[in-house]
Design a protein around this motif. Structure first.
Motif, short mmCIF file in Angstrom:
data_model
loop_
_atom_site.label_atom_id
_atom_site.label_comp_id
_atom_site.label_asym_id
_atom_site.label_seq_id
_atom_site.Cartn_x
_atom_site.Cartn_y
_atom_site.Cartn_z
N VAL A 289 0.84 -1.20 0.00
CA VAL A 289 0.00 0.00 0.00
C VAL A 289 0.88 1.25 0.00
CG1 VAL A 289 -1.73 1.31 1.28
CG2 VAL A 289 -1.90 -1.18 1.17
N ALA A 290 1.92 1.25 0.82
CA ALA A 290 2.80 2.41 0.91
C ALA A 290 3.52 2.69 -0.41
CB ALA A 290 3.83 2.20 2.03
N SER A 291 3.82 1.62 -1.17
CA SER A 291 4.49 1.80 -2.46
C SER A 291 3.66 2.63 -3.42
CB SER A 291 4.79 0.43 -3.09
OG SER A 291 5.77 -0.26 -2.36
N SER A 292 2.37 2.42 -3.36
CA SER A 292 1.47 3.15 -4.26
C SER A 292 1.11 4.52 -3.71
CB SER A 292 0.20 2.33 -4.48
OG SER A 292 -0.66 2.94 -5.40
N LEU B 262 -13.28 -2.46 -4.94
CA LEU B 262 -13.63 -1.14 -4.45
C LEU B 262 -13.61 -0.10 -5.57
CD1 LEU B 262 -11.66 -1.03 -1.07
CD2 LEU B 262 -14.14 -1.17 -1.37
N ARG B 263 -12.71 -0.29 -6.51
CA ARG B 263 -12.58 0.66 -7.62
C ARG B 263 -13.85 0.72 -8.47
NH1 ARG B 263 -9.81 0.75 -12.88
NH2 ARG B 263 -8.87 2.80 -13.16
N PHE B 264 -14.54 -0.40 -8.57
CA PHE B 264 -15.71 -0.45 -9.45
C PHE B 264 -17.03 -0.30 -8.70
CE2 PHE B 264 -12.52 -2.57 -12.13
CZ PHE B 264 -12.68 -1.83 -13.29
N ALA C 198 -8.95 10.57 -7.08
CA ALA C 198 -7.88 10.44 -6.09
C ALA C 198 -7.61 8.96 -5.78
CB ALA C 198 -8.24 11.19 -4.81
N TYR C 199 -8.68 8.19 -5.67
CA TYR C 199 -8.55 6.76 -5.40
C TYR C 199 -7.77 6.08 -6.53
CZ TYR C 199 -9.71 1.89 -4.44
OH TYR C 199 -9.62 0.54 -4.19
#
Length: 251
Positions: free
Chosen positions: A36-39, A103-105, A120-121
């Motif tokens: 998660v932190a990488s992104s 979650l994206r969809f 933003a997401y």
């Protein structure tokens, strides 16, 4: 602690251990958080090394700890136990990517859309579910961790269990290089990072990760010693297969 000949073979797999599941839990947690932190953020320390800016993705701060766990797992429990944990981590990373994809969809709630928003997401977490960070993380992790474990295991047998620091650092130099190279290459290829950052990210990721491994060597020594004593095991991978997919045939 030196093991008896029986503990150098595959029958270690039938034993029950007190701390293996705890080590695996922390290993997987490190993988998920660092992914998660990488992104989430690219960090720039504001200075350069040999003319290359020291910038790195946020996951670089934590991800190297997974290699410390990997070294401990292989050194104490052997390659086969480590292989099982590595695959567990791989499955956890894949599951997290699927969740972020779902979650994206899913439709966004109106108030959230106003103060955060789908754009933003997509910019921050979207890459974790659409090839990008997800694919880069999975491939880099898979290649790097298995390389690290196999190299350390072979070095242990060849060196007859001596000079742990040489084995942990040596295996990390191989594993982290492959991990960093594959991760940044795939992430750049899929548009997560710009190609202008390729050399910078590979170099800084590699140097930073290897540096953490060196700094963590005393902790690795202490953890290995305690676990070997508590678990009454010191695995030597003699006559086993180093195939990541399993198998009993000797390499």
């Amino acid at each position: 602690m030196e093991s008896s000949p029986l503990t150098k073979t595959a029958d270690l797999q039938s034993r029950q251990y007190r701390y293996l599941d705890i080590v695996m839990a922390f290993f997987v947690a490190v993988l998920i958080v660092s992914n998660v932190a990488s992104s989430a953020k690219i960090v720039d320390l504001g200075f350069s090394l040999f003319g290359i800016p020291l910038a790195f993705d946020g996951g670089t701060l934590l991800f190297p700890i997974s290699y410390v766990f990997g070294d401990v797992l292989t050194e104490v429990y052997g390659f086969r136990a480590s292989r099982r944990v590595i695959w567990t981590g791989f499955a956890a990373l894949a599951l997290s990517s699927l969740v972020f994809l779902l979650l994206r969809f899913l439709p966004a709630e109106a108030a959230w859309e106003n103060y955060a928003g789908t754009a933003a997401y997509d910019a921050i977490l979207g890459g974790m579910s659409t090839g990008g960070i997800a694919l880069a993380s999975l491939l880099g992790y898979w290649i790097g961790e298995f390389s690290n474990s196999a190299v350390l295991s072979r070095m242990k047998v060849a060196m007859k269990g001596r000079h742990l620091w040489v084995r942990t650092i040596g295996s990390t130099l191989v594993g982290e290089f492959l991990d960093s190279l594959v991760f940044v290459f795939v992430a750049s290829l899929t548009g997560v990072f710009g190609w202008e950052l390729f050399v910078t990210l590979v170099l800084t990721n590699y140097l930073f990760k290897c540096g953490i491994e060196v700094l963590m060597t005393p902790v690795t020594y202490l953890t290995v010693r305690k676990l070997k004593k508590s678990e009454a095991v010191d695995a030597y991978d003699v006559g086993i297969s180093f195939n990541p997919f399993g198998g009993n045939k000797k390499d």
